[in-house]
Design an enzyme around this catalytic site. Structure first.
Site, mmCIF file in Angstrom:
data_model
loop_
_atom_site.group_PDB
_atom_site.id
_atom_site.type_symbol
_atom_site.label_atom_id
_atom_site.label_comp_id
_atom_site.label_asym_id
_atom_site.label_seq_id
_atom_site.Cartn_x
_atom_site.Cartn_y
_atom_site.Cartn_z
ATOM 1 N N ASN A 272 4.878 0.627 9.118
ATOM 2 C CA ASN A 272 4.429 -0.957 8.998
ATOM 3 C C ASN A 272 5.599 -1.845 8.289
ATOM 4 O O ASN A 272 5.326 -2.889 8.436
ATOM 5 C CB ASN A 272 2.912 -0.918 8.064
ATOM 6 C CG ASN A 272 3.195 -0.231 6.859
ATOM 7 O OD1 ASN A 272 3.392 1.130 6.810
ATOM 8 N ND2 ASN A 272 3.149 -0.958 5.827
ATOM 9 N N HIS B 272 -7.162 -4.805 14.129
ATOM 10 C CA HIS B 272 -6.629 -6.080 13.764
ATOM 11 C C HIS B 272 -5.207 -6.010 13.835
ATOM 12 O O HIS B 272 -4.696 -7.068 13.377
ATOM 13 C CB HIS B 272 -7.215 -6.366 12.541
ATOM 14 C CG HIS B 272 -6.642 -5.691 11.177
ATOM 15 N ND1 HIS B 272 -5.862 -6.567 10.521
ATOM 16 C CD2 HIS B 272 -7.077 -4.768 10.560
ATOM 17 C CE1 HIS B 272 -5.452 -5.441 9.402
ATOM 18 N NE2 HIS B 272 -5.952 -4.499 9.486
ATOM 19 N N CYS C 212 0.451 -5.011 1.211
ATOM 20 C CA CYS C 212 -0.277 -4.214 0.513
ATOM 21 C C CYS C 212 0.304 -4.133 -0.891
ATOM 22 O O CYS C 212 -0.680 -3.743 -1.883
ATOM 23 C CB CYS C 212 -0.883 -2.998 1.225
ATOM 24 S SG CYS C 212 -1.008 -3.088 2.894
HETATM 25 C C1 LIG Z 1 -2.577 -1.926 8.421
HETATM 26 C C2 LIG Z 1 -2.192 -0.360 8.230
HETATM 27 C C3 LIG Z 1 -3.162 0.348 7.632
HETATM 28 C C4 LIG Z 1 -4.651 -0.012 7.089
HETATM 29 O O1 LIG Z 1 -5.474 -0.215 8.096
HETATM 30 P P1 LIG Z 1 -6.961 -1.095 8.058
HETATM 31 O O2 LIG Z 1 -7.389 -1.163 9.283
HETATM 32 O O3 LIG Z 1 -6.621 -2.472 7.672
HETATM 33 O O4 LIG Z 1 -7.704 -0.378 6.934
HETATM 34 C C5 LIG Z 1 -3.091 1.620 7.561
HETATM 35 N N1 LIG Z 1 -1.988 2.350 7.862
HETATM 36 C C6 LIG Z 1 -0.950 1.315 8.534
HETATM 37 C C7 LIG Z 1 0.495 2.053 8.939
HETATM 38 C C8 LIG Z 1 -1.104 0.021 8.602
HETATM 39 O O5 LIG Z 1 -0.166 -0.701 9.173
#
Ligand SMILES: *Cc1c(COP(=O)(O)O)cnc(C)c1O
Length: 405
Positions: free
Chosen positions: A165, A215, A343
């Site tokens: 991410n 999302h 985060c």
């Molecule tokens: C955004 C993300 C999450 C968290 O996902 P949510 O649906 O917002 O709980 C977990 N892992 C990765 C790699 C992400 O990019």
């Protein structure tokens, strides 16, 4: 095809400040919102009710489940809806740890994972589980030989994310899956950033469990899924939410039908448009990079992550030699980007991903993550690239004109 005016195509207005943080979240595609609307209004039934209102809701859930399963080459019974990827990761990691207690108490993961994988692992450590956190190389790649060496008879799960991410790195998931399968260890992957962006085939990639979310791919927030293999090797999972027996007892709670419908539509659209969109996105990303490329810009800018093995919409830079607060003040009026991952930005801690690839920012370096998306056009990218480049050049000349003491 989207034109320059994002609002004209039905997207939220992107005038002025350009949203370039698609790894944090994406706006809902208008086609997704349209699919959801009837289920927020007239088709409000509980998918578990045995009457016409319930049947309508259940039929919509079935269609979404089938669309998501098809997109990853799974079958519908293998999809467990959750509130997102965080919950899916928790269900996979804690659920496997609890179900395989008689096999052992050792898990393997990687230093660059999302907090939603690392934190459940840390939690299990407090309960007496052992967790091996493998390092990565300067690009963020996992060493397969190191993974092979770390597998023990008591290892119950290996968890390696598909796409990172922050730096967008794509791990060699099929090879990792094959290794785990050969060694008889279950393999989980967090594919929150990858679904709808790169092709995923759970059978060909030997994936046993996979976390998804809507999302990050133009669907609604608050919905995701865990893929759980039901064929050989069949994965056992201890549910983490107990209640009404929904999702074959694997995740209790009334199904959030509008979100599920939106999730299904978002995945359908992303997969249908993936081939063309990933080419377009990579070209836009390279176009944005060309503004900062030190060979052309004369600025001290480094690209973080792998040159080619990365998400098409990901650009991650470190800008050297300038005060980070000044850089962020210069960038923020032009583009909504992230410095590190959303985060963690609250805590002000350096990114654990950059640390793991040996690019931890120093006092005079600023890490910037650009997340490009479906609504971006060449014109918008040029405006951002040109705007930030000029702002940075101004900063450099101001810095240079201040006499050092
Ligand atoms: C955004 C993300 C999450 C968290 O996902 P949510 O649906 O917002 O709980 C977990 N892992 C990765 C790699 C992400 O990019």
């Amino acid at each position: 095809m989207m034109t320059d005016g994002a609002a004209e195509a039905g997207w939220p207005a992107m005038e002025g400040l350009v949203y370039l943080d698609c790894h944090a979240t994406t706006p809902i595609d208008p086609r997704v919102a349209a699919a959801m609307w009837p289920f927020l209004t007239e088709h409000f039934g509980n998918a578990g009710s045995d009457h016409a209102f319930g049947w309508a809701a259940a039929a919509a859930v079935d269609r979404a489940r089938a669309a998501i399963a098809t997109a990853i080459n799974a079958s519908p019974e293998e999809i467990v809806f959750t509130s997102g990827a965080t919950e899916a990761n928790n269900l996979a990691i804690k659920g496997v740890a609890e179900a395989y207690l008689s096999k052992g108490r050792h898990l393997i993961t990687v230093a660059t994972e999302h907090a939603a994988v690392l934190d459940p692992c840390r939690y299990l450590q407090t309960l007496g589980f052992e967790v091996t956190v493998l390092p990565v190389d300067g690009w963020g790649l996992l060493d397969l030989a190191a993974l092979a060496r770390s597998i023990r008879p008591e290892t119950v799960l290996v968890s390696v994310m598909l796409a990172n991410n922050e730096i967008g790195l794509l791990q060699p998931i099929a090879q990792i899956g094959q290794l785990c399968r050969d060694r008889g260890v279950l393999f989980h992957t967090d594919a929150a950033q990858a679904i709808g962006k790169v092709p995923i085939d759970v059978a060909a990639m030997n994936i046993d469990l996979m976390s998804l979310t809507a999302h990050k791919v133009y669907g609604p927030k608050g919905i995701g899924a865990l893929y759980v293999r039901r064929a050989d090797p069949r994965v056992n999972l201890a549910p983490q939410l107990h209640g009404g027996g929904q999702e074959r007892g694997r995740r209790a709670g009334t199904l959030f039908v509008p979100q599920i419908v939106g999730f299904g539509r978002a995945i359908e659209l992303a997969v249908a448009e993936m081939a063309a969109e990933s080419v377009r996105m990579a070209a836009l990303r390279d176009r944005l990079w060309s503004y900062f490329d030190p060979a052309r810009s004369g600025l001290a800018v480094a690209l973080n992550g792998h040159p080619t093995q990365r998400l098409p919409g990901n650009l991650h830079l470190t800008i050297e030699g300038l005060n980070p607060a000044d850089v962020l003040n210069a960038v923020r009026p032009i583009a909504a980007v992230s410095s590190g991952s959303a985060c963690q930005s609250e805590s002000g801690k350096p990114s654990h991903v950059l640390q793991a690839i040996g690019r931890s920012p120093g006092p005079k370096s600023t890490a910037l993550r650009f997340g490009l998306g479906r609504f971006h056009t060449e014109a918008v990218i040029d405006r951002v690239g040109q705007g930030i480049l000029e702002a940075l050049r101004r900063l450099v000349s101001e810095t240079a004109s201040i006499p050092r003491n």
